[in-house]
Design an enzyme around this catalytic site. Sequence first.
Site, PDB file in Angstrom:
ATOM      1  N   SER A  14      -9.264   7.728   2.876  1.00  0.00           N
ATOM      2  CA  SER A  14      -8.218   8.283   2.039  1.00  0.00           C
ATOM      3  C   SER A  14      -7.549   7.146   1.257  1.00  0.00           C
ATOM      4  O   SER A  14      -8.221   6.459   0.495  1.00  0.00           O
ATOM      5  CB  SER A  14      -7.218   9.075   2.888  1.00  0.00           C
ATOM      6  OG  SER A  14      -6.378   9.867   2.096  1.00  0.00           O
ATOM      7  N   ASP A  36     -11.622  19.482  -0.053  1.00  0.00           N
ATOM      8  CA  ASP A  36     -10.531  18.533   0.165  1.00  0.00           C
ATOM      9  C   ASP A  36      -9.554  18.604  -1.011  1.00  0.00           C
ATOM     10  O   ASP A  36      -9.914  18.286  -2.144  1.00  0.00           O
ATOM     11  CB  ASP A  36     -11.114  17.127   0.288  1.00  0.00           C
ATOM     12  CG  ASP A  36     -10.082  16.071   0.642  1.00  0.00           C
ATOM     13  OD1 ASP A  36      -8.874  16.380   0.655  1.00  0.00           O
ATOM     14  OD2 ASP A  36     -10.492  14.934   0.910  1.00  0.00           O
ATOM     15  N   HIS A  54     -10.503  17.410   3.887  1.00  0.00           N
ATOM     16  CA  HIS A  54     -10.130  16.006   3.952  1.00  0.00           C
ATOM     17  C   HIS A  54     -10.508  15.350   5.278  1.00  0.00           C
ATOM     18  O   HIS A  54     -10.957  14.209   5.305  1.00  0.00           O
ATOM     19  CB  HIS A  54      -8.622  15.877   3.728  1.00  0.00           C
ATOM     20  CG  HIS A  54      -8.161  14.479   3.463  1.00  0.00           C
ATOM     21  ND1 HIS A  54      -8.583  13.763   2.366  1.00  0.00           N
ATOM     22  CD2 HIS A  54      -7.317  13.660   4.145  1.00  0.00           C
ATOM     23  CE1 HIS A  54      -8.000  12.568   2.383  1.00  0.00           C
ATOM     24  NE2 HIS A  54      -7.251  12.478   3.442  1.00  0.00           N
TER      25      HIS A  54
END
Length: 711
Positions: free
Chosen positions: A554, A640, A674
């Site tokens: 991320s 995501d 995600h």
Amino acid sequence: MSDRAPFSDASSITPPAVEKRPVTATQHGVSRNDNYAWLRDENWQTVLRAPDALDGDIRAMLEAENDYYAAVTEDLEGLRKALMAEMRGRIKEDDSSVPQKDGAWLYWTQFRDGGEYPLYMRKPAGGGDEQVLFDGDKERNGSEFFDIGSVAHSPDHRLVAYAVDRVGSEFFTIGVRNIETGEDYPDVIESADDSGAVWAADSSCFFYIERDENQRPKRVKRHTLGEAPENDAVVYEEQDNGFFLGLSKSQSGDYIFISPTSQITSEAWYLRADNPETAPVLIAPRENGVEYYPEHHGDDFFIMTNDAGAVDFKIVKTPVSSPGKENWSEWRAHQSGVQVVTFTPYRNYIVYLERENALPRIVVSDYAGEAHAVAFDEAAYSLGVASGYEYDTGVLRFIYESPSTPAQTFDYDMKTRSRTLLKTQEVPSGHDPSLYSVERIEAPGEGGARIPITILRLKATPMDGSAPALLYGYGSYGLAMPANFSANILPLVDRGAVYAVAHIRGGADKGRQWYLDGKLAKKMNSFTDFIAAGEALIKKGYTSEKKIVIYGGSAGGLLVGAAVNLRPELFAGVIAAVPFVDVINTISDADLPLTPPEWEEWGNPIEKADQYGWIAAYSPYDNIRNTQYPPIMATGGLTDYRVTYWEPAKWIARLRDDATGGPFVLRMNMGAGHGGSAARFERLEERAHLYAFALKVWGIEDAAPVAHERG
């Protein structure tokens, strides 16, 4: 280690030819060309909810990337299976949590052998039969993706409200079940937040957060059982797209708090849990840069805040009857460099978790201010406080672990200061902590900063620079990286790799100022700190140049993407999980779910030329150099909404255009968001792909792990 160049056999495999459809964007007089903007589906909001709606050309491209990844790593299939077996062997398959008491009941979670999801359980505190409240494996019911956001029992212990996501886009559905009969109520609420239900005191209704069509948590609603969800009352609606909502109940159970929060500002509204139809009351109006988070004790609210220059936060108290800032009085003073992370008030004690120099500390105090810290001995460790369900208790539950010590659950008597060990995490395949060394070193950073690095290695691993290293980092949003026990990293360490976590600026590992020194105009500090951590590992003999694989996910993917652009010759490989790499385009797109709140973290390139310049200087997608890069693996999730699928897809395609070396591969999960899979063993398979890639980069894919005595 093998002398053969990693992935040399991949040169005969042709990567996908991603079509170029040039688009030029101009901001503040600066133009940039983007050949791969078309990978952003025009109907991306629909795709989040219905992945089958993805444009055919885009789907074909992502599937081609997956095929290429499979071909390049085909020889690693056996290794991945071995890694997964090792990780699974360290999991107690029928594990359970230590029960928590709530009135006349004990509540806990447990797994069955082979189960992917937990069972939520209870039994009478005085003894009696166990009851299954929610069976995650059964509830999955064949869904390709399934995630449990929350399972919350009602105050009268008759009902549970559960929140589940079946797509991966984090739109959760709330359902209600009668515990005794197992009957599901017709009340079904769509587009909810993962926090699920917060019950009113009489169990007749609950509050929840509704996400809008752009996935932003914008409205708090109240649902009364038996009524149609479309008639749910809107209790609070946030008008500023830069603020997301939080919802909680006080430890006392008396108050419900609604918390609109941006990256740097918050405010709080409250209402009584026993009077749920009243309008919420504001504690203090939001002020830019001021955060405050309330709790309740007696006639007062206790508030953790950075008001009046308390960078590392302090605790104040104020009367419930008139809680405005003019009545705030200091209770725990601000201490520079010692951050108050969280706190919980009980009837006779208040507990707060502090962090100093990347190490946590639990402090217990009575309301007269007599305080003591709970002591621990290891050089690096992690602490977690489990607040529990009860308010009138003298027992605190906490979890202690370190990189070499499996998690231990304790009950701590806050009066006698004695602790009782309730559970030690079992490692069925065996784990000998004495084989490992946990160390803490520091790297010199720019401006005189000292960057802590937590290291786990086998004691037998040589300190002559010959060992490979996995360097992990994050460095954003003020999140601190805990020195916790991760059984999943041991397959690498047991093969002779050094595992290092860099506590860089942008995180809050050394206090709130550490975070402030790694964001906005100072964001470059995060990347140079990370590089300095790698250089420190080399200088101290842990590893050598071109033997470090860097890993981040991320915003940590941004970190490793920026670091490899700055110093591609330093690293052996890069693992970027759901990486935030197309920064300038994403933060310039106000329609994306997270963009408006992110301006306080990175800057607003739409309105301000200088802030455009900050971001353009490090955005990984826009700063790839025409030079030799190490092998890079990126992952993504089709649904995501946090880091959209097209970011890693565009980045990998552009790496092939602009850089040499590689290979550059993408593994896209076409059925998750995600966090990838939420199933515990499916997650291991995903991790095995990452670790097998690292082992091949290091040339030790055939190395055998050290043997442990079976537990």
